[in-house]
Design a protein around this motif. Structure first.
Motif: not given
Length: 120
Positions: A23, A26-27, A30, A56, A58-59, A61, A74
């Protein structure tokens, strides 16, 4: 450094090791992609190709770990009137640079999946 898929393992990392949750990766990815000129936003790979709100993003990725090899997908929307190839290449370079710097990983794969054109 170890990338973990099990959030319960994050609470007590072994001494001398750094654990990074997907997570968090991903952040980072993003945020890097959203800073690229020509990227309208990120989109959820499981949903319709709509731009996700920045909080939101990061969703958009997906992070995969295969024997300590990191693969990041991505999913983005390119701005109308921009070169899709240029925006995708710039996003790939930005995400790779951000993750390489933050995670100190020499080898990582960044895949850019253009889901549409539009947005800001």
């Amino acid at each position: 450094m170890t990338i973990v898929n099990n959030p319960a393992a994050i609470s007590t990392p072994p001494a001398g090791r750094v654990l990074v949750a997907p997570r968090a990766i991903a952040s980072l990815a993003a945020a890097a992609a959203l800073r690229v000129d020509g990227v309208a936003g990120l989109t959820d790979p499981q949903g319709p190709p709509l731009v996700l709100p920045p909080n939101e993003a990061r969703r958009g990725v997906e992070v995969h770990v295969h024997q300590n090899n990191l693969v990041v997908d991505v999913y983005l929307i390119v701005q109308t009137g921009r070169s899709i190839a240029d925006a995708a290449h710039a996003a790939q370079s930005a995400v790779r640079a951000a993750l390489s710097f933050a995670l100190d990983l020499p080898e990582l794969t960044v895949n850019i999946r253009v889901q549409g054109v539009g947005g800001r």
